[in-house]
Design an enzyme around this catalytic site. Sequence first.
Site, PDB file in Angstrom:
ATOM      1  N   ASP A 103       3.812   6.190  15.181  1.00 31.15           N
ATOM      2  CA  ASP A 103       2.571   6.353  15.931  1.00 31.15           C
ATOM      3  C   ASP A 103       2.839   6.764  17.381  1.00 31.15           C
ATOM      4  OD1 ASP A 103       3.767   3.928  16.212  1.00 31.15           O
ATOM      5  OD2 ASP A 103       1.973   2.724  15.900  1.00 31.15           O
TER       6      ASP A 103
ATOM      7  N   ASP B 114       1.393   4.354  -1.601  1.00 30.47           N
ATOM      8  CA  ASP B 114       2.825   4.649  -1.665  1.00 30.47           C
ATOM      9  C   ASP B 114       3.537   3.792  -2.700  1.00 30.47           C
ATOM     10  OD1 ASP B 114       3.087   6.758  -0.047  1.00 30.47           O
ATOM     11  OD2 ASP B 114       3.920   5.681   1.665  1.00 30.47           O
TER      12      ASP B 114
HETATM   13  O1  LIG Z   1       6.085   3.581   3.163  1.00 29.18           O
HETATM   14  C1  LIG Z   1       5.089   3.164   3.740  1.00 29.18           C
HETATM   15  C2  LIG Z   1       5.127   2.104   4.668  1.00 29.18           C
HETATM   16  C3  LIG Z   1       3.949   1.690   5.269  1.00 29.18           C
HETATM   17  N1  LIG Z   1       2.775   2.284   4.952  1.00 29.18           N
HETATM   18  C4  LIG Z   1       1.525   1.817   5.584  1.00 29.18           C
HETATM   19  O2  LIG Z   1       1.652   1.770   6.971  1.00 29.18           O
HETATM   20  C5  LIG Z   1       0.771   0.801   7.525  1.00 29.18           C
HETATM   21  C6  LIG Z   1       1.470  -0.023   8.580  1.00 29.18           C
HETATM   22  O3  LIG Z   1       2.527  -0.732   8.051  1.00 29.18           O
HETATM   23  P1  LIG Z   1       2.784  -2.294   8.350  1.00 29.18           P
HETATM   24  O4  LIG Z   1       3.988  -2.689   7.595  1.00 29.18           O
HETATM   25  O5  LIG Z   1       1.537  -3.058   8.169  1.00 29.18           O
HETATM   26  O6  LIG Z   1       3.168  -2.236   9.895  1.00 29.18           O
HETATM   27  P2  LIG Z   1       2.521  -3.045  11.113  1.00 29.18           P
HETATM   28  O7  LIG Z   1       3.629  -3.355  12.074  1.00 29.18           O
HETATM   29  O8  LIG Z   1       1.660  -4.147  10.701  1.00 29.18           O
HETATM   30  O9  LIG Z   1       1.622  -1.870  11.710  1.00 29.18           O
HETATM   31  C7  LIG Z   1       1.552  -1.462  13.056  1.00 29.18           C
HETATM   32  O10 LIG Z   1       2.685  -0.735  13.462  1.00 29.18           O
HETATM   33  C8  LIG Z   1       2.981   0.429  12.685  1.00 29.18           C
HETATM   34  C9  LIG Z   1       4.225   1.078  13.226  1.00 29.18           C
HETATM   35  O11 LIG Z   1       4.134   1.260  14.594  1.00 29.18           O
HETATM   36  C10 LIG Z   1       1.777   1.367  12.683  1.00 29.18           C
HETATM   37  O12 LIG Z   1       2.027   2.457  11.862  1.00 29.18           O
HETATM   38  C11 LIG Z   1       0.572   0.630  12.179  1.00 29.18           C
HETATM   39  O13 LIG Z   1      -0.556   1.446  12.154  1.00 29.18           O
HETATM   40  C12 LIG Z   1       0.336  -0.570  13.080  1.00 29.18           C
HETATM   41  O14 LIG Z   1      -0.800  -1.285  12.634  1.00 29.18           O
HETATM   42  C13 LIG Z   1       0.276  -0.029   6.345  1.00 29.18           C
HETATM   43  O15 LIG Z   1      -1.067   0.318   6.084  1.00 29.18           O
HETATM   44  C14 LIG Z   1       1.161   0.418   5.214  1.00 29.18           C
HETATM   45  O16 LIG Z   1       0.493   0.375   3.998  1.00 29.18           O
HETATM   46  C15 LIG Z   1       2.738   3.316   4.030  1.00 29.18           C
HETATM   47  O17 LIG Z   1       1.696   3.846   3.738  1.00 29.18           O
HETATM   48  N2  LIG Z   1       3.894   3.735   3.447  1.00 29.18           N
END
Ligand SMILES: O=c1ccn([C@@H]2O[C@H](COP(=O)(O)OP(=O)(O)O[C@H]3O[C@H](CO)[C@@H](O)[C@H](O)[C@H]3O)[C@@H](O)[C@H]2O)c(=O)[nH]1
Length: 877
Positions: free
Chosen positions: A751, A347
């Site tokens: 999710d 992204d």
């Molecule tokens: O515009 C975006 C924003 C995020 N992501 C991806 O989304 C994932 C999760 O984002 P992150 O910022 O790491 O969120 P976390 O809070 O660490 O993630 C947890 O919480 C999220 C929201 O509930 C879930 O989507 C994730 O799978 C879960 O691991 C990462 O791989 C990002 O690269 C994208 O692809 N595009």
Amino acid sequence: MASNSMAGLITGSNSHFSRDSDEHQTPPTRQASSKTTCRVCGDEIGYKENGELFVACHVCGFPVCRPCYEYERSEGNQSCPQCNTRYKRHKGCPRVAGDEEDNFDADDFDDEFPVKNHREDLDRNHDVNHVENGDYNPEKLHPNGQAFSSAGSVAGKDFEGDKEFYSNAEWQERVEKWKVRQEKRGLLNKEDGKEDQGEEDDYLLAEARQPLWRKVPISSSLINPYRIVIVMRLVILCFFFRFRILTPANDAYPLWLISVICEIWFALSWILDQFPKWFPITRETYLDRLSLRFEREGETNELAPVDFFVSTVDPLKEPPIITANTVLSILSVDYPVDKVSCYVSDDGASMLLFDSLAETAEFARRWVPFCKKYNIEPRAPEFYFSQKIDYLKDKVQPTFVKERRAMKREYEEFKVKINSLVAKAQKKPEEGWVMQDGTPWPGNNTRDHPGMIQVYLGSAGALDVEGKELPKLVYISREKRPGYPHHKKAGAMNALVRVSAVLTNAPFMLNLDCDHYVNNSKAVREAMCFLMDPNLGKKLCYVQFPQRFDGIDRHDRYANRNTVFFDINMKGLDGIQGPVYVGTGTVFNRQALYGYDPPVSEKRPKMTCDCWPSWCCCCCGGSRKSKSKKKSGKGLFSVFSKNKNKKKMMGKDYVRKGSGSMFDLEEIEEGLEGYEDLEKSSLMSQKSFEKRFGQSPVFIASTLMENGGLPEGTNSQSLVKEAIHVISCGYEEKTEWGKEIGWIYGSVTEDILTGFKMHCRGWKSVYCMPKRPAFKGSAPINLSDRLHQVLRWALGSVEIFLSRHCPLWYGYGGKLKYLQRMAYTNTIVYPWTSIPLLAYCTIPAVCLLTGKFIIPTVSTTQHNYFLSSPLFHIMTL
Ligand SMILES: O=c1ccn([C@@H]2O[C@H](COP(=O)(O)OP(=O)(O)O[C@H]3O[C@H](CO)[C@@H](O)[C@H](O)[C@H]3O)[C@@H](O)[C@H]2O)c(=O)[nH]1
Ligand SMILES: [Mn+2]
Ligand SMILES: [Zn+2]
Ligand SMILES: [Zn+2]
């Protein structure tokens, strides 16, 4: 819009050929050939009144004599010592307590099995018994493969009466194949041990037909004390509230009212939290049976293909070396290479990631064969080389130490290359990034750029250093334009769903965050034990693995581990309708993401909206016409291609530039003559399909391939063009993407929402906890990151609470179980608890300041209520 100006656009072809897999061969030890001695006491197994051998267990046929069987049923744990299936009552056996439960013994999914399946199971048992008794002989098959000669029947029933089962096409096919192979064998080793071989095969065949997984109930001695404590606490709560409400503080009425309201809220949220934990279960999988069933020697590998999705957004916060490790661990999973594809969504449209992936693909050519050769774990090099274990211990190959050292050096070189790329990427040049071949990087403006796709490796790409095929690796950056919402991760995942449908269309998809690597190379196999189960699999929307983390300090300072959630709540949900989707480490059923309902008995999936009770579903259209159901994907595909020229007449401004004629219409139209009717109906359904899925005939055709795979008559070049089309930013306009299908938009915790939608439609999910954690991630290990994350999750819950998808009122009349609804309600109302919590904490201060007290002086019994409540709280935490 579409950009294919990128250098070296490689596309993989879609030829699927199978490879002899030599890494999963662990045939279980053979059973003693004696079928007539009891394996418990060693006595002779008697015969029944009708002269047939006594068979205790009709599932595995484990030989047990009648006295042992009866003892086991009355005194023991009432199930087969080998497969743990509950013993069924035999004719002429005394009734034993618990018999009436026999109908409910197998598992919680049992009640939903169509009646036919019960029958199938029963019939299968016959055949297993057959095998166990050495009587199984395909030669005795009726020429049409439909009935066994009844001569060898030992299971106490006549096979003639059970023909339906053998008309089961799958089984027939299997027996057919088996026969062919048996014949081949016979030719190969005529004199030596033909009998032996056959017996061995019989055994393997029997083993392969056993269940791929088993539910392990948590023993009641362990769980009942908890239940008792919960009930006791509930009773005490009632007394407590009775006391509180009957003794209002008259001089401080408002304070008293507030505190009682807060207490009621706490009580309710406690109930929401406790009750979904009432029936926890665990599950066990049998990987060797999976292999025996689907990866037979000398036959094509029948394991289902899987598309892996990795999402990344910011190469600075998510270092490319971490993403590279995730990708490497995916490329080297223990699964047939031609069935694995890895899609990386970027992204951030970053050339750094693009270049890193090119390096990663190159390094994978050496890393993957190394992993497979020495069977190492984990297969993410960074984490493998930093393991502090004695890697010499169980290794027998003399070359291992040397190769490991060499590999470590190569990985370090690889890391240096990535680091230098990172260093170069620190400062963006004025004129923007320029690719190696001199063309400017299309993603220089990360908010305004065309869609980009690059395919690495795969069957048409580079082979590994040993000349073997590697899984396909695809870089994707979806189109971004100002004014088009991108919906964060959910939008990225939906783009991946469509691209993968067009390029590989595997029936299952595994979703990982870029910082979660595959820690157990057999994880996909674990998931397949459920997803490929002939009964359960069709009802599953996903298999969720627990989230585990590396690098958490010993005291888990920021509560990253979430033990209560991942080891208790999720197991509890697994006993209801299934765990919630946590965003990573999940294997999805593609059909479930397309908004279909789970299949009901024999019928094919239908589409309904679940926003209103079923009577309104006629308004949603989109249900598949029965005629088109039976068509192969190929046929429908051609119908859509044929109607391409009609699209403008349908009032849509659908013009695709430069895609030309992608498919040989003449060729695929064959066999359509005489289907006027079908054509009409499919024209109609085409419209509703487009409203639902968007205007890509290739994508729509792919959704009809129920077992995945690509329609025939496609070529990879045009498929990549189509892939660019489906990741364009306007593609989702006026479609149901994000509303009813795919990842659901509207919350930063997409999710929860996505899983909730599927559960509302009646899908089940399964929680899978292999001994070796399947995936591992890196958790935020500084306070500000962690606080941000927790805040984001809370906001996401509030967003869902305020949306039309609020579990309190959404999806009634659907198939969401009420305890499941309770759990979802709990996950979205918890942030609100902060308000009463704050109020409750300020009340004592207010009391002290004003000198008015809300609790009257208490007697000893009342005192006890006060004391016992927190006590029980600690106990039931
Ligand atoms: O515009 C975006 C924003 C995020 N992501 C991806 O989304 C994932 C999760 O984002 P992150 O910022 O790491 O969120 P976390 O809070 O660490 O993630 C947890 O919480 C999220 C929201 O509930 C879930 O989507 C994730 O799978 C879960 O691991 C990462 O791989 C990002 O690269 C994208 O692809 N595009
Ligand atoms: Mn994360
Ligand atoms: Zn015995
Ligand atoms: Zn058994």
